[in-house]
Motif scaffolding. Structure first.
Motif, PDB file in Angstrom:
ATOM      1  N   CYS A   9       0.849  -1.183   0.000  1.00 13.35           N
ATOM      2  CA  CYS A   9       0.000   0.000   0.000  1.00 13.35           C
ATOM      3  C   CYS A   9       0.890   1.240   0.000  1.00 13.35           C
ATOM      4  CB  CYS A   9      -0.922  -0.002   1.215  1.00 13.35           C
ATOM      5  SG  CYS A   9      -1.918   1.502   1.364  1.00 13.35           S
ATOM      6  N   TYR A  11       0.127   4.087   0.951  1.00 13.77           N
ATOM      7  CA  TYR A  11      -0.234   4.946   2.081  1.00 13.77           C
ATOM      8  C   TYR A  11       0.322   4.401   3.400  1.00 13.77           C
ATOM      9  CZ  TYR A  11      -3.623   6.648  -1.316  1.00 13.77           C
ATOM     10  OH  TYR A  11      -4.222   7.151  -2.433  1.00 13.77           O
ATOM     11  N   ARG A  38      -7.733   3.097   2.000  1.00 19.15           N
ATOM     12  CA  ARG A  38      -7.503   4.170   1.028  1.00 19.15           C
ATOM     13  C   ARG A  38      -7.412   3.565  -0.372  1.00 19.15           C
ATOM     14  NH1 ARG A  38      -3.810   8.670   3.164  1.00 19.15           N
ATOM     15  NH2 ARG A  38      -4.677   9.671   1.335  1.00 19.15           N
ATOM     16  N   ILE A  40      -6.079   2.523  -3.902  1.00 20.10           N
ATOM     17  CA  ILE A  40      -4.799   2.261  -4.555  1.00 20.10           C
ATOM     18  C   ILE A  40      -5.062   2.123  -6.050  1.00 20.10           C
ATOM     19  CG2 ILE A  40      -2.830   0.695  -4.728  1.00 20.10           C
ATOM     20  CD1 ILE A  40      -3.612  -0.329  -1.912  1.00 20.10           C
ATOM     21  N   ARG A  57       0.107   2.572  -6.897  1.00 19.85           N
ATOM     22  CA  ARG A  57       0.441   3.914  -6.448  1.00 19.85           C
ATOM     23  C   ARG A  57      -0.770   4.569  -5.818  1.00 19.85           C
ATOM     24  NH1 ARG A  57      -1.596   4.999 -11.249  1.00 19.85           N
ATOM     25  NH2 ARG A  57      -1.458   6.793 -12.508  1.00 19.85           N
ATOM     26  N   ALA A  58      -0.519   5.641  -5.098  1.00 15.26           N
ATOM     27  CA  ALA A  58      -1.612   6.395  -4.493  1.00 15.26           C
ATOM     28  C   ALA A  58      -2.523   6.905  -5.606  1.00 15.26           C
ATOM     29  CB  ALA A  58      -1.063   7.560  -3.677  1.00 15.26           C
ATOM     30  N   ASP A  61      -1.436  10.173  -7.371  1.00 15.69           N
ATOM     31  CA  ASP A  61      -0.063  10.309  -7.858  1.00 15.69           C
ATOM     32  C   ASP A  61      -0.057  10.331  -9.387  1.00 15.69           C
ATOM     33  OD1 ASP A  61       0.927  10.381  -5.324  1.00 15.69           O
ATOM     34  OD2 ASP A  61       1.839   8.381  -5.391  1.00 15.69           O
TER      35      ASP A  61
END
Length: 62
Positions: A9, A11, A38, A40, A57-58, A61
């Motif tokens: 993750c 985060y 959250r 992904i 990635r977030a 991003d």
């Protein structure tokens, strides 16, 4: 054909096992972290030999 891969993750850093369907070809999708919930962003690329390459990635991003 389902394949199981481990990602981290972006985060919380937790290692997560996710199932990917390599028979569907290249994919981009969102999967929520099983720990911090959250979103992904997952990018799956399947090469000519049918091998899966994942990036996580977030969500926001670039």
């Amino acid at each position: 054909m389902l394949d199981f891969r481990t990602i981290h993750c972006p985060y919380c850093g937790q290692a997560l096992d996710i199932a990917v369907d390599v028979s569907a070809g290249d994919q981009d999708y969102i999967e929520d972290c099983q720990v911090c919930c959250r979103p992904i962003s997952i990018a799956l690329a399947v090469d000519d030999q049918g091998r899966a390459h994942l990036s996580a990635r977030a969500e926001n991003d670039a």
